[in-house]
Structures are given as structure tokens and as C-alpha cells.
Design a protein around this motif. Structure first.
Motif, PDB file in Angstrom:
ATOM      1  N   HIS A 134      38.144  48.978  34.629  1.00 52.67           N
ATOM      2  CA  HIS A 134      37.873  50.218  35.361  1.00 52.67           C
ATOM      3  C   HIS A 134      36.369  50.480  35.420  1.00 52.67           C
ATOM      4  N   GLY A 135      35.883  50.768  36.625  1.00 53.65           N
ATOM      5  CA  GLY A 135      34.487  51.158  36.802  1.00 53.65           C
ATOM      6  C   GLY A 135      33.506  50.092  36.368  1.00 53.65           C
ATOM      7  N   ILE A 136      33.688  48.876  36.865  1.00 52.48           N
ATOM      8  CA  ILE A 136      32.786  47.794  36.473  1.00 52.48           C
ATOM      9  C   ILE A 136      31.367  48.124  36.928  1.00 52.48           C
ATOM     10  N   ALA A 137      30.422  47.876  36.044  1.00 52.55           N
ATOM     11  CA  ALA A 137      29.033  48.213  36.343  1.00 52.55           C
ATOM     12  C   ALA A 137      28.431  47.224  37.329  1.00 52.55           C
ATOM     13  N   ASP A 138      27.463  47.710  38.111  1.00 49.60           N
ATOM     14  CA  ASP A 138      26.778  46.838  39.060  1.00 49.60           C
ATOM     15  C   ASP A 138      26.126  45.676  38.315  1.00 49.60           C
ATOM     16  N   SER A 139      26.223  44.490  38.904  1.00 52.13           N
ATOM     17  CA  SER A 139      25.628  43.263  38.369  1.00 52.13           C
ATOM     18  C   SER A 139      26.352  42.712  37.142  1.00 52.13           C
ATOM     19  N   ALA A 143      34.413  37.197  34.735  1.00 56.26           N
ATOM     20  CA  ALA A 143      34.763  35.782  34.642  1.00 56.26           C
ATOM     21  C   ALA A 143      36.249  35.559  34.881  1.00 56.26           C
ATOM     22  N   VAL A 144      36.545  34.522  35.646  1.00 58.44           N
ATOM     23  CA  VAL A 144      37.910  34.018  35.806  1.00 58.44           C
ATOM     24  C   VAL A 144      37.881  32.557  35.363  1.00 58.44           C
ATOM     25  N   PRO A 145      37.872  32.319  34.050  1.00 61.38           N
ATOM     26  CA  PRO A 145      37.706  30.946  33.553  1.00 61.38           C
ATOM     27  C   PRO A 145      38.844  30.030  33.973  1.00 61.38           C
ATOM     28  N   GLU A 146      40.029  30.595  34.204  1.00 62.32           N
ATOM     29  CA  GLU A 146      41.161  29.775  34.624  1.00 62.32           C
ATOM     30  C   GLU A 146      40.887  29.062  35.948  1.00 62.32           C
ATOM     31  N   ALA A 147      39.965  29.625  36.753  1.00 63.18           N
ATOM     32  CA  ALA A 147      39.617  29.027  38.046  1.00 63.18           C
ATOM     33  C   ALA A 147      38.193  28.472  38.058  1.00 63.18           C
ATOM     34  N   GLY A 148      37.504  28.530  36.921  1.00 63.25           N
ATOM     35  CA  GLY A 148      36.117  28.080  36.882  1.00 63.25           C
ATOM     36  C   GLY A 148      35.225  28.898  37.788  1.00 63.25           C
ATOM     37  N   ALA A 149      35.432  30.226  37.791  1.00 62.99           N
ATOM     38  CA  ALA A 149      34.737  31.093  38.745  1.00 62.99           C
ATOM     39  C   ALA A 149      34.244  32.369  38.074  1.00 62.99           C
ATOM     40  N   MET A 150      33.231  32.972  38.683  1.00 63.45           N
ATOM     41  CA  MET A 150      32.664  34.230  38.215  1.00 63.45           C
ATOM     42  C   MET A 150      32.441  35.137  39.426  1.00 63.45           C
ATOM     43  N   LEU A 151      32.925  36.380  39.318  1.00 61.68           N
ATOM     44  CA  LEU A 151      32.728  37.358  40.391  1.00 61.68           C
ATOM     45  C   LEU A 151      31.556  38.264  40.046  1.00 61.68           C
ATOM     46  N   HIS A 152      30.636  38.419  41.020  1.00 61.00           N
ATOM     47  CA  HIS A 152      29.512  39.340  40.877  1.00 61.00           C
ATOM     48  C   HIS A 152      29.674  40.439  41.928  1.00 61.00           C
ATOM     49  N   VAL A 153      29.736  41.689  41.487  1.00 59.29           N
ATOM     50  CA  VAL A 153      29.799  42.837  42.389  1.00 59.29           C
ATOM     51  C   VAL A 153      28.407  43.434  42.477  1.00 59.29           C
ATOM     52  N   VAL A 172      30.097  34.573  49.563  1.00 64.05           N
ATOM     53  CA  VAL A 172      29.538  35.923  49.665  1.00 64.05           C
ATOM     54  C   VAL A 172      30.312  36.694  50.729  1.00 64.05           C
ATOM     55  N   HIS A 173      30.943  37.796  50.326  1.00 63.67           N
ATOM     56  CA  HIS A 173      31.699  38.636  51.261  1.00 63.67           C
ATOM     57  C   HIS A 173      31.051  40.018  51.316  1.00 63.67           C
ATOM     58  N   VAL A 174      30.754  40.493  52.520  1.00 60.01           N
ATOM     59  CA  VAL A 174      30.163  41.819  52.696  1.00 60.01           C
ATOM     60  C   VAL A 174      31.293  42.845  52.815  1.00 60.01           C
ATOM     61  N   SER A 204      19.324  43.781  51.458  1.00 60.28           N
ATOM     62  CA  SER A 204      20.119  44.805  52.112  1.00 60.28           C
ATOM     63  C   SER A 204      19.313  45.506  53.202  1.00 60.28           C
ATOM     64  N   VAL A 205      19.897  45.573  54.386  1.00 64.15           N
ATOM     65  CA  VAL A 205      19.279  46.296  55.500  1.00 64.15           C
ATOM     66  C   VAL A 205      19.652  47.770  55.426  1.00 64.15           C
ATOM     67  N   THR A 206      20.883  48.050  55.028  1.00 66.69           N
ATOM     68  CA  THR A 206      21.383  49.398  54.771  1.00 66.69           C
ATOM     69  C   THR A 206      21.985  49.408  53.376  1.00 66.69           C
ATOM     70  N   ASP A 207      22.454  50.559  52.912  1.00 65.95           N
ATOM     71  CA  ASP A 207      23.252  50.557  51.691  1.00 65.95           C
ATOM     72  C   ASP A 207      24.414  49.582  51.894  1.00 65.95           C
ATOM     73  N   ALA A 208      24.680  48.748  50.906  1.00 70.33           N
ATOM     74  CA  ALA A 208      25.668  47.694  51.089  1.00 70.33           C
ATOM     75  C   ALA A 208      26.371  47.386  49.778  1.00 70.33           C
ATOM     76  N   GLU A 209      27.531  46.765  49.919  1.00 68.60           N
ATOM     77  CA  GLU A 209      28.297  46.302  48.766  1.00 68.60           C
ATOM     78  C   GLU A 209      28.724  44.859  49.031  1.00 68.60           C
ATOM     79  N   LEU A 210      28.478  43.983  48.045  1.00 66.62           N
ATOM     80  CA  LEU A 210      28.778  42.565  48.196  1.00 66.62           C
ATOM     81  C   LEU A 210      29.688  42.106  47.071  1.00 66.62           C
ATOM     82  N   LEU A 211      30.586  41.195  47.403  1.00 66.42           N
ATOM     83  CA  LEU A 211      31.358  40.451  46.412  1.00 66.42           C
ATOM     84  C   LEU A 211      30.890  38.999  46.493  1.00 66.42           C
ATOM     85  N   ILE A 212      30.394  38.479  45.380  1.00 68.04           N
ATOM     86  CA  ILE A 212      29.851  37.121  45.354  1.00 68.04           C
ATOM     87  C   ILE A 212      30.607  36.308  44.322  1.00 68.04           C
TER      88      ILE A 212
END
Length: 216
Positions: A134-139, A143-153, A172-174, A204-212
Motif C-alpha cells: 500500500h502506498g509504495i513510495a516514488d522510486s 521486485a518480482v524475483p520469480e520472473a527476474g524482474a523489478m518494477l520502478h514506479v 517503459v509504460h506511460v 517529463s514534459v508535464t506531470d507524469a507517471e511511469l511504470l518501468i
């Protein structure tokens, strides 16, 4: 870098049931052998549910399912006994492993939009598991080690920059707003698939949210 625009996604859902879906990858009746996955990512679906709409109980297996709510409230129930309400800022993960069934609904009074990403596990099988942060902090990486992946919000103000993690693959998804990635303009719903990532930044050109997604 392979840029995929929001308007190129495959439409889905059921308008009569209050469900609108946009698929970034080959999905269901939209079979595209050239768009089956990128790295570990098998699906990136934008789901929009009207109040009272949802997906009745259905099965999953051998998939890591990560959900990010854009607006509204997502009610989740699964066959292992978990029940939760997920809101913007929360990261939800269902590891379907050897098999699990779940329900996803908009039981709130407002429209619901969420991004759901499916990842291929490194090894099939195992026992299902469930987690909500809940309420993950920016940056803060998730980790999803089962998939060898890391999500950055990343949540950026206009003019701010963020590094795209170096690695074999980055997706990278906008979520909203407008950014420039290596000089290329991206808007809400756009995505970039990047291989052999080194030294890339998003501005960022405007306020933005990214999933990387950072992947091995």
C-alpha cells in the motif's frame, strides 16, 4: 528502442457489461505472432470498469500478475482466501503458480482504471501467493524475483528526469502525462521496449507517471 503507441493497442472488453480493455500484446482473439512478449512481459492491459462491472471468477496459472490502479478502487478476491481493495499508489501481485482463481470488480461508486501486467515466471509450478504494497513510495523498486524482474514506479513533475535502469531489457509504460525518452515523445498509453539499456533518461514534459520494468 521500439515505441508502441496507445492507439496501436488491441481493443477488447465488453461495452455492454461496462468493461473496456486495451491490450499492448497479443491477447485472446488478437493473435499476433510478432507481439507475444518482451523480456518477461507477456501482457500489459489497460482495464476500465464502470461502477458495478468486473471479471467473474476465472483461472490463472504459471503467471506473475502485477496490477497498478490508476483511478478508482479495485476489489480482489481469490481462491486462496485473500480479499482486498486496491487503490492508486498500491502495487498488487498475484503469483498464480500452479493455479489459482480470482475475481476482480469495481464495487466502488466511481469508474475504475487499472494497468495489469503479466510476467512469465522463470520456473513453472509452485504454490500461489498474494501481496499488496500500500502506498509504495516514488522510486522504490518492487521486485518480482520469480520472473527476474523489478518494477520502478516514477512520478515526475514537469521538467524532472529519471534514469531508465541499465539492463538487458526495459519496458517503459506511460500511465499519464507526457515525457521524452531519448528524444522521442511519449504520451499516456504509449510504451517503449528497450534492449541493452545503457544511460537512458526520461524527461517529463508535464506531470507524469511511469511504470518501468527492469528485466534480466
Amino acid at each position: 528502442m521500439d515505441v508502441r503507441r496507445a492507439g496501436e493497442r488491441y481493443p477488447g472488453g465488453d461495452a455492454t457489461a461496462g468493461i473496456e480493455t486495451w491490450h499492448a500484446f497479443s491477447f485472446g482473439p488478437h493473435y499476433d505472432p510478432d507481439n507475444l512478449r518482451f523480456g518477461a512481459v507477456l501482457a500489459c492491459n489497460e482495464e476500465r470498469l464502470a461502477p458495478g462491472a468486473g471479471f467473474d471468477e476465472h483461472p490463472h496459472s504459471h503467471t506473475e500478475i502485477v496490477t497498478w490502479v490508476v483511478e478508482g478502487e479495485l476489489t480482489h478476491r481469490d481462491s486462496t482466501g485473500h480479499e482486498s481493495v486496491v487503490r492508486h499508489g498500491d502495487v498488487q501481485r498475484l503469483s498464480s503458480a500452479g493455479g489459482v482463481r480470482h475475481v476482480e470488480r469495481n464495487d466502488g461508486p466511481e469508474p475504475l482504471t487499472f494497468i495489469q501486467m503479466w510476467l512469465a515466471p522463470l520456473s513453472p509450478g509452485g504454490d500461489p501467493s498474494y501481496e499488496v504494497v500500500h502506498g509504495i513510495a516514488d522510486s522504490t523498486p518492487y521486485a518480482v524475483p520469480e520472473a527476474g524482474a523489478m518494477l520502478h514506479v516514477r512520478r515526475l513533475g514537469a521538467g524532472e528526469r529519471t534514469a531508465v535502469p541499465d539492463g538487458a531489457y526495459a519496458y517503459v509504460h506511460v500511465v499519464h502525462g507526457a515525457v521524452r525518452l531519448d528524444g522521442t515523445a511519449l504520451a499516456a498509453g504509449d510504451a517503449a521496449r528497450i534492449t541493452d539499456v545503457k544511460g537512458l533518461e526520461a524527461e517529463s514534459v508535464t506531470d507524469a507517471e511511469l511504470l518501468i520494468w527492469e528485466m534480466n
